[in-house]
Structure formats: structure tokens, C-alpha cells
Design a protein around this motif. Structure first.
Motif, mmCIF file in Angstrom:
data_model
loop_
_atom_site.group_PDB
_atom_site.id
_atom_site.type_symbol
_atom_site.label_atom_id
_atom_site.label_comp_id
_atom_site.label_asym_id
_atom_site.label_seq_id
_atom_site.Cartn_x
_atom_site.Cartn_y
_atom_site.Cartn_z
ATOM 1 N N ASP A 197 68.920 -25.855 32.798
ATOM 2 C CA ASP A 197 68.823 -25.732 31.341
ATOM 3 C C ASP A 197 68.024 -24.492 30.946
ATOM 4 N N THR B 121 72.447 -26.562 25.665
ATOM 5 C CA THR B 121 71.199 -27.332 25.782
ATOM 6 C C THR B 121 70.335 -27.107 24.549
ATOM 7 N N ALA C 282 69.234 -29.802 21.599
ATOM 8 C CA ALA C 282 67.807 -30.132 21.449
ATOM 9 C C ALA C 282 67.270 -29.778 20.072
ATOM 10 N N PHE D 213 60.814 -28.005 25.034
ATOM 11 C CA PHE D 213 61.425 -28.248 26.346
ATOM 12 C C PHE D 213 60.356 -28.493 27.410
ATOM 13 N N CYS E 90 59.758 -32.045 29.699
ATOM 14 C CA CYS E 90 60.362 -31.467 30.912
ATOM 15 C C CYS E 90 61.056 -32.523 31.772
ATOM 16 N N ARG F 40 63.306 -34.378 30.652
ATOM 17 C CA ARG F 40 64.683 -34.455 30.142
ATOM 18 C C ARG F 40 65.511 -33.219 30.510
ATOM 19 N N TYR F 41 64.850 -32.181 30.976
ATOM 20 C CA TYR F 41 65.547 -30.899 31.183
ATOM 21 C C TYR F 41 65.285 -30.372 32.580
ATOM 22 N N ARG F 42 66.255 -29.638 33.086
ATOM 23 C CA ARG F 42 66.082 -28.989 34.385
ATOM 24 C C ARG F 42 65.567 -27.582 34.144
#
Length: 236
Positions: A126, A149, A153, A170, A174, A176-178
Motif C-alpha cells: 500500500d 488505497t 482510506a 496510515f 498500520c 490495516r495496511y501493508r
């Protein structure tokens, strides 16, 4: 295009900086500060384009005109909603992902940009970021964000600060996201190369004055050497 997901640099710049108004067009050695950043981004071959994202406020007409004179694509959006402005710029450019960079980073090393894009294209996270842990100087920060992404968001951004600073959401979420971070072997996270104050501008001007080759030939290591040799941490 590279036969890869298009990654476009989005430069955030406006004239109404609170601490140093007009700084992005202030000249150093005869060239407006943001022009140095344009020069350097143009020398990052992994990029598929550069867009200046400024506000639609008439106060920013001059920065918009300068970008167009430089052959930089232009997107104008709300002054106080940077998130909308950036998403609009990414969509206008057809970017799968965007490199977010501030107009007060005139000496950004193109090699860092290329490294971040290579990580994005091989790993497809992401976000790719060199500020998960700060080991690069301020003014050498890069974040590559997947456009979808970001779009998904943005509706969940929780504060006005999220919409202004764009990426803190983000990092707070973190889980929820790569997010793929990368670091510098020898940390220089304490070094200030962005231009926020009069002192910062004088430091930048002094560094440019020390350069005997075109400024874009100087990568971060050489800039740090110049900084040490010139002792340009000037007092307020």
C-alpha cells in the motif's frame, strides 16, 4: 511508461507557508527553490511524470504559472484539503501510485526516488516509505502511496490534520495496511535539509553556493559532505 504501474510524483507547493511565506518561489542562485526539486525529479528515470498540486486560491497563481513555464503538469484543488488535492492530481495523471513530496525539499536525491519506486513495483504494498523510521534527513523524505488505497482510506480520515498531512492516518492504522519501509545504512535523521525557516533557506543557499557541478549531480552523500565541510548550521 515502463510497462509497469505508472508512478507519478505529486509535488505539494503553495505560497502561503506560515513560517516562510513565498519560500517555494524564492530564488537561490537565480533559480526558484521549487525549480531545484523539479530538476531533480526529472532525473529520476523510474518516474512516469511530475504534477504540481497547488491550491485554487489566487494567491497560488504564481506557483502555478512557474510550473507551467517549466513544463510541469498542474493540478489545482482546495487550499485546506490537501487529501482531495492529491487524489485529484493522481487521478488526472492516471497514476496507479504516487510519490508524495513536499515543495520544500529542493535537494531531494533522485536515487532515493528510484529506490522507493523499485520497492513499490516489486512488492506492490500500500505504501513505500523512508519515514517509518527516520534515517534520512528531513528534505529527503519519500512516500509512495497506492492510489486506490488512498482513495478508499481518505473517506475515513479522522481529523483535519489527516486531510492536511495526508499519510499519518496510515501509520496510525498500520495493522490495516501493508507498509514497506526502507532505511539509510548510516542514520542522518537528525539533519535538516528541508526548508521551513529563514535559517533553513540560508543553509540551502550556502550548499548551492558550494556546488561546482550542476546541483542534480550531487546525491545525498555528497550533500552531507558539503554540509559538514561548510559548517552551515547557521544560527537563527
Amino acid at each position: 511508461m515502463h510497462g509497469q504501474p505508472p508512478v507519478v510524483a505529486i509535488v505539494q507547493a503553495r505560497l502561503s507557508s506560515q513560517r516562510l511565506p513565498g519560500k517555494v518561489l524564492r530564488p537561490a542562485a537565480g533559480r526558484p527553490m521549487v525549480g531545484y526539486l523539479f530538476d531533480r525529479l526529472k532525473r529520476a528515470p523510474a518516474l512516469d511524470g511530475i504534477v504540481l498540486a497547488t491550491s485554487d486560491d489566487p494567491a497560488d497563481d504564481a506557483v502555478a504559472a512557474f510550473a507551467q513555464m517549466e513544463g510541469i503538469a498542474l493540478f489545482r484543488g482546495p487550499l485546506n484539503d490537501v487529501a482531495s488535492r492529491i487524489l485529484g492530481a493522481a487521478d488526472a495523471a492516471g497514476a496507479t501510485a504516487f510519490l508524495r513530496v513536499s515543495g520544500d525539499s529542493p535537494l531531494l536525491d533522485p536515487a532515493i526516488v528510484n529506490r522507493a519506486i523499485a520497492l513499490f513495483r516489486t512488492q506492490r504494498p500500500d505504501i513505500v516509505s523512508n519515514v517509518v523510521k527516520r534515517t534520512f534527513p528531513k528534505g529527503q523524505s519519500v512516500e509512495i502511496v497506492d492510489t486506490e488505497t488512498f482513495r478508499n482510506a481518505a473517506g475515513s480520515f479522522e481529523t483535519a490534520a489527516d486531510r492536511e498531512h495526508v499519510t499519518p492516518y496510515f501509520y496510525r492504522h498500520c495493522d490495516r495496511y501493508r507498509i514497506v519501509g526502507f532505511e539509510r545504512a548510516m542514520s542522518a535523521g537528525q539533519v535538516q535539509l528541508s526548508v521551513d525557516t529563514e535559517t533553513d533557506f540560508r543553509r540551502f543557499e550556502t550548499l548551492v553556493g558550494q556546488m561546482t557541478r550542476p546541483h542534480w549531480d550531487y546525491g545525498l552523500d555528497e550533500i552531507l559532505d558539503l554540509l559538514a565541510a561548510a559548517n552551515v548550521d547557521l544560527p537563527e
